[in-house]
Design a protein around this motif. Structure first.
Motif, short mmCIF file in Angstrom:
data_model
loop_
_atom_site.label_atom_id
_atom_site.label_comp_id
_atom_site.label_asym_id
_atom_site.label_seq_id
_atom_site.Cartn_x
_atom_site.Cartn_y
_atom_site.Cartn_z
N VAL A 130 0.88 -1.17 0.00
CA VAL A 130 0.00 0.00 0.00
C VAL A 130 0.91 1.21 0.00
O VAL A 130 1.64 1.45 0.96
CB VAL A 130 -0.92 0.05 1.24
CG1 VAL A 130 -1.79 1.30 1.20
CG2 VAL A 130 -1.80 -1.20 1.31
N GLY A 131 0.92 1.94 -1.11
CA GLY A 131 1.86 3.05 -1.23
C GLY A 131 3.27 2.53 -1.08
O GLY A 131 3.66 1.58 -1.75
N GLY A 132 4.04 3.12 -0.16
CA GLY A 132 5.40 2.67 0.03
C GLY A 132 5.55 1.67 1.17
O GLY A 132 6.66 1.41 1.64
N ILE A 133 4.45 1.13 1.64
CA ILE A 133 4.51 0.20 2.77
C ILE A 133 4.24 -1.22 2.28
O ILE A 133 3.29 -1.47 1.54
CB ILE A 133 3.47 0.59 3.85
CG1 ILE A 133 3.76 2.02 4.34
CG2 ILE A 133 3.50 -0.39 5.01
CD1 ILE A 133 2.68 2.58 5.22
N TYR A 134 5.12 -2.13 2.68
CA TYR A 134 5.02 -3.52 2.24
C TYR A 134 4.75 -4.42 3.44
O TYR A 134 5.38 -4.29 4.48
CB TYR A 134 6.32 -3.97 1.59
CG TYR A 134 6.67 -3.22 0.34
CD1 TYR A 134 7.27 -1.98 0.40
CD2 TYR A 134 6.41 -3.77 -0.91
CE1 TYR A 134 7.59 -1.27 -0.75
CE2 TYR A 134 6.74 -3.08 -2.08
CZ TYR A 134 7.33 -1.84 -1.99
OH TYR A 134 7.65 -1.16 -3.14
N LEU A 135 3.81 -5.34 3.27
CA LEU A 135 3.55 -6.35 4.30
C LEU A 135 3.85 -7.72 3.71
O LEU A 135 3.24 -8.12 2.72
CB LEU A 135 2.10 -6.29 4.78
CG LEU A 135 1.65 -7.49 5.64
CD1 LEU A 135 2.40 -7.53 6.96
CD2 LEU A 135 0.15 -7.44 5.89
N ASP A 136 4.79 -8.40 4.32
CA ASP A 136 5.07 -9.78 3.92
C ASP A 136 4.08 -10.66 4.66
O ASP A 136 4.14 -10.80 5.88
CB ASP A 136 6.51 -10.13 4.29
CG ASP A 136 6.90 -11.52 3.79
OD1 ASP A 136 8.04 -11.68 3.38
OD2 ASP A 136 6.05 -12.43 3.83
N VAL A 137 3.16 -11.27 3.93
CA VAL A 137 2.08 -12.01 4.59
C VAL A 137 2.56 -13.34 5.19
O VAL A 137 1.86 -13.95 5.98
CB VAL A 137 0.88 -12.27 3.64
CG1 VAL A 137 0.27 -10.95 3.21
CG2 VAL A 137 1.27 -13.08 2.44
N LEU A 138 3.73 -13.80 4.79
CA LEU A 138 4.25 -15.04 5.38
C LEU A 138 4.94 -14.78 6.71
O LEU A 138 4.77 -15.51 7.67
CB LEU A 138 5.22 -15.71 4.41
CG LEU A 138 4.60 -16.25 3.12
CD1 LEU A 138 5.69 -16.77 2.20
CD2 LEU A 138 3.58 -17.33 3.40
N THR A 139 5.76 -13.73 6.73
CA THR A 139 6.54 -13.47 7.94
C THR A 139 5.89 -12.41 8.83
O THR A 139 6.30 -12.18 9.95
CB THR A 139 7.95 -12.98 7.58
OG1 THR A 139 7.83 -11.77 6.82
CG2 THR A 139 8.70 -14.02 6.76
N HIS A 140 4.85 -11.72 8.28
CA HIS A 140 4.17 -10.62 8.96
C HIS A 140 5.11 -9.45 9.24
O HIS A 140 4.89 -8.66 10.15
CB HIS A 140 3.50 -11.08 10.27
CG HIS A 140 2.47 -12.14 10.05
ND1 HIS A 140 2.00 -12.96 11.04
CD2 HIS A 140 1.81 -12.51 8.93
CE1 HIS A 140 1.10 -13.80 10.54
NE2 HIS A 140 0.97 -13.54 9.26
#
Ligand code: CA
Length: 154
Positions: A130-140
Protein backbone atom coordinates in the motif's frame (compact mmCIF):
# COMPACT_ATOMS: atom_id res chain seq x y z
CA UNK A 1 8.90 -21.12 12.89
CA UNK A 2 8.30 -24.07 10.58
CA UNK A 3 6.08 -23.51 7.60
CA UNK A 4 3.17 -25.87 7.28
CA UNK A 5 2.58 -27.59 3.95
CA UNK A 6 -0.56 -29.53 3.17
CA UNK A 7 -0.18 -32.60 0.95
CA UNK A 8 -3.46 -33.68 -0.67
CA UNK A 9 -2.77 -37.15 -2.06
CA UNK A 10 -4.70 -40.40 -1.77
CA UNK A 11 -1.76 -42.71 -2.44
CA UNK A 12 -0.20 -43.37 0.95
CA UNK A 13 3.18 -44.28 -0.50
CA UNK A 14 3.53 -41.03 -2.40
CA UNK A 15 2.22 -39.03 0.56
CA UNK A 16 4.70 -40.75 2.89
CA UNK A 17 7.55 -40.08 0.44
CA UNK A 18 6.64 -36.39 0.23
CA UNK A 19 6.12 -36.10 3.96
CA UNK A 20 9.50 -37.67 4.71
CA UNK A 21 11.39 -35.52 2.21
CA UNK A 22 9.69 -32.24 3.10
CA UNK A 23 10.01 -32.86 6.83
CA UNK A 24 13.73 -33.52 6.32
CA UNK A 25 13.94 -30.08 4.70
CA UNK A 26 12.41 -28.34 7.68
CA UNK A 27 8.74 -28.15 6.77
CA UNK A 28 5.79 -29.18 8.87
CA UNK A 29 3.69 -31.54 6.75
CA UNK A 30 0.02 -32.30 7.06
CA UNK A 31 -1.58 -35.01 4.93
CA UNK A 32 -5.10 -35.10 3.52
CA UNK A 33 -5.99 -38.38 1.80
CA UNK A 34 -9.26 -37.21 0.25
CA UNK A 35 -10.44 -34.13 -1.58
CA UNK A 36 -12.96 -33.29 1.11
CA UNK A 37 -10.27 -33.42 3.77
CA UNK A 38 -7.99 -31.31 1.57
CA UNK A 39 -10.71 -28.72 1.21
CA UNK A 40 -11.25 -28.61 4.97
CA UNK A 41 -7.58 -28.55 5.99
CA UNK A 42 -6.61 -26.20 3.15
CA UNK A 43 -8.73 -23.44 4.67
CA UNK A 44 -6.59 -23.33 7.83
CA UNK A 45 -4.82 -19.96 8.00
CA UNK A 46 -1.47 -21.48 8.99
CA UNK A 47 -1.11 -23.57 5.82
CA UNK A 48 1.64 -21.89 3.77
CA UNK A 49 1.25 -23.98 0.62
CA UNK A 50 -0.88 -26.83 -0.72
CA UNK A 51 0.58 -29.66 -2.81
CA UNK A 52 -2.42 -31.02 -4.66
CA UNK A 53 -2.85 -34.26 -6.57
CA UNK A 54 -5.59 -34.26 -9.21
CA UNK A 55 -6.62 -37.92 -8.99
CA UNK A 56 -8.45 -38.28 -5.71
CA UNK A 57 -11.09 -40.83 -4.74
CA UNK A 58 -13.92 -38.40 -3.95
CA UNK A 59 -13.40 -35.01 -5.57
CA UNK A 60 -11.33 -34.15 -8.62
CA UNK A 61 -8.29 -32.14 -7.48
CA UNK A 62 -9.46 -29.24 -9.63
CA UNK A 63 -12.72 -29.21 -7.65
CA UNK A 64 -10.69 -28.95 -4.47
CA UNK A 65 -8.77 -26.04 -5.95
CA UNK A 66 -11.95 -24.31 -7.14
CA UNK A 67 -13.54 -24.88 -3.72
CA UNK A 68 -10.59 -23.31 -1.92
CA UNK A 69 -10.62 -20.26 -4.18
CA UNK A 70 -14.43 -19.91 -3.92
CA UNK A 71 -14.09 -19.87 -0.15
CA UNK A 72 -11.50 -17.14 -0.42
CA UNK A 73 -8.33 -19.12 0.32
CA UNK A 74 -5.33 -17.35 -1.22
CA UNK A 75 -2.85 -20.05 -0.19
CA UNK A 76 -0.43 -20.98 -3.02
CA UNK A 77 -1.38 -24.26 -4.69
CA UNK A 78 1.10 -26.48 -6.50
CA UNK A 79 -0.55 -29.18 -8.57
CA UNK A 80 1.37 -32.43 -8.82
CA UNK A 81 -0.28 -34.88 -11.14
CA UNK A 82 0.03 -37.53 -13.76
CA UNK A 83 -2.52 -35.55 -15.72
CA UNK A 84 0.19 -33.81 -17.68
CA UNK A 85 -2.00 -32.85 -20.59
CA UNK A 86 -1.92 -29.24 -21.63
CA UNK A 87 -5.69 -28.88 -21.12
CA UNK A 88 -5.49 -29.91 -17.47
CA UNK A 89 -2.53 -27.66 -16.91
CA UNK A 90 -4.38 -24.71 -18.38
CA UNK A 91 -7.56 -25.51 -16.46
CA UNK A 92 -5.60 -25.78 -13.23
CA UNK A 93 -3.84 -22.48 -13.74
CA UNK A 94 -7.11 -20.82 -14.77
CA UNK A 95 -8.72 -22.05 -11.57
CA UNK A 96 -6.02 -20.36 -9.54
CA UNK A 97 -3.21 -22.89 -9.22
CA UNK A 98 0.18 -21.25 -8.84
CA UNK A 99 2.28 -23.96 -10.40
CA UNK A 100 2.01 -27.38 -12.01
CA UNK A 101 4.44 -30.27 -11.81
CA UNK A 102 3.76 -33.42 -13.86
CA UNK A 103 4.36 -36.85 -12.34
CA UNK A 104 6.80 -38.49 -12.23
CA UNK A 105 8.96 -35.72 -10.87
CA UNK A 106 12.31 -35.41 -9.14
CA UNK A 107 11.91 -34.53 -5.48
CA UNK A 108 14.53 -31.80 -5.86
CA UNK A 109 12.39 -30.09 -8.47
CA UNK A 110 9.32 -30.20 -6.24
CA UNK A 111 11.41 -28.77 -3.41
CA UNK A 112 12.73 -25.97 -5.63
CA UNK A 113 9.21 -25.07 -6.71
CA UNK A 114 7.96 -25.08 -3.12
CA UNK A 115 10.86 -22.80 -2.12
CA UNK A 116 10.18 -20.48 -5.05
CA UNK A 117 6.52 -20.17 -4.06
CA UNK A 118 7.31 -19.45 -0.44
CA UNK A 119 10.09 -16.99 -1.10
CA UNK A 120 8.98 -13.51 -0.16
CA UNK A 121 9.82 -10.81 -2.64
CA UNK A 122 8.42 -7.97 -4.69
CA UNK A 123 7.39 -10.35 -7.48
CA UNK A 124 5.88 -12.92 -5.14
CA UNK A 125 2.27 -13.26 -4.12
CA UNK A 126 3.37 -13.09 -0.49
CA UNK A 127 3.82 -9.32 -0.32
CA UNK A 128 1.03 -6.79 -0.08
CA UNK A 129 1.81 -3.19 -0.90
CA UNK A 130 0.00 0.00 0.00
CA UNK A 131 1.86 3.05 -1.23
CA UNK A 132 5.40 2.67 0.03
CA UNK A 133 4.51 0.20 2.77
CA UNK A 134 5.02 -3.52 2.24
CA UNK A 135 3.55 -6.35 4.30
CA UNK A 136 5.07 -9.78 3.92
CA UNK A 137 2.08 -12.01 4.59
CA UNK A 138 4.25 -15.04 5.38
CA UNK A 139 6.54 -13.47 7.94
CA UNK A 140 4.17 -10.62 8.96
CA UNK A 141 7.10 -8.22 8.61
CA UNK A 142 6.21 -4.69 7.58
CA UNK A 143 8.76 -2.63 5.70
CA UNK A 144 8.68 0.92 4.47
CA UNK A 145 10.08 1.66 1.04
CA UNK A 146 11.17 -1.87 0.22
CA UNK A 147 9.54 -5.25 -0.13
CA UNK A 148 11.51 -7.14 2.45
CA UNK A 149 13.80 -6.82 5.34
CA UNK A 150 17.15 -7.36 3.70
CA UNK A 151 19.61 -4.53 4.08
CA UNK A 152 19.54 -2.08 1.19
CA UNK A 153 22.84 -1.65 -0.84
CA UNK A 154 25.69 -0.89 -1.36
CA1 CA B 1 -3.74 -39.85 -6.55
Amino acid sequence: MKMKLLVVEDEAQIAAFLEKGLTAHGYDVEWASTGAEGLRLGMAPDVALVILDLRLPDLDGLEVLAGLRERGAVVPVLIVSAWGEVDDRVRGLDLGADDYLPKPFAFEELLARVRARLRPGPAGAGVLRVGGIYLDVLTHVVNVGRAHGKPVGP
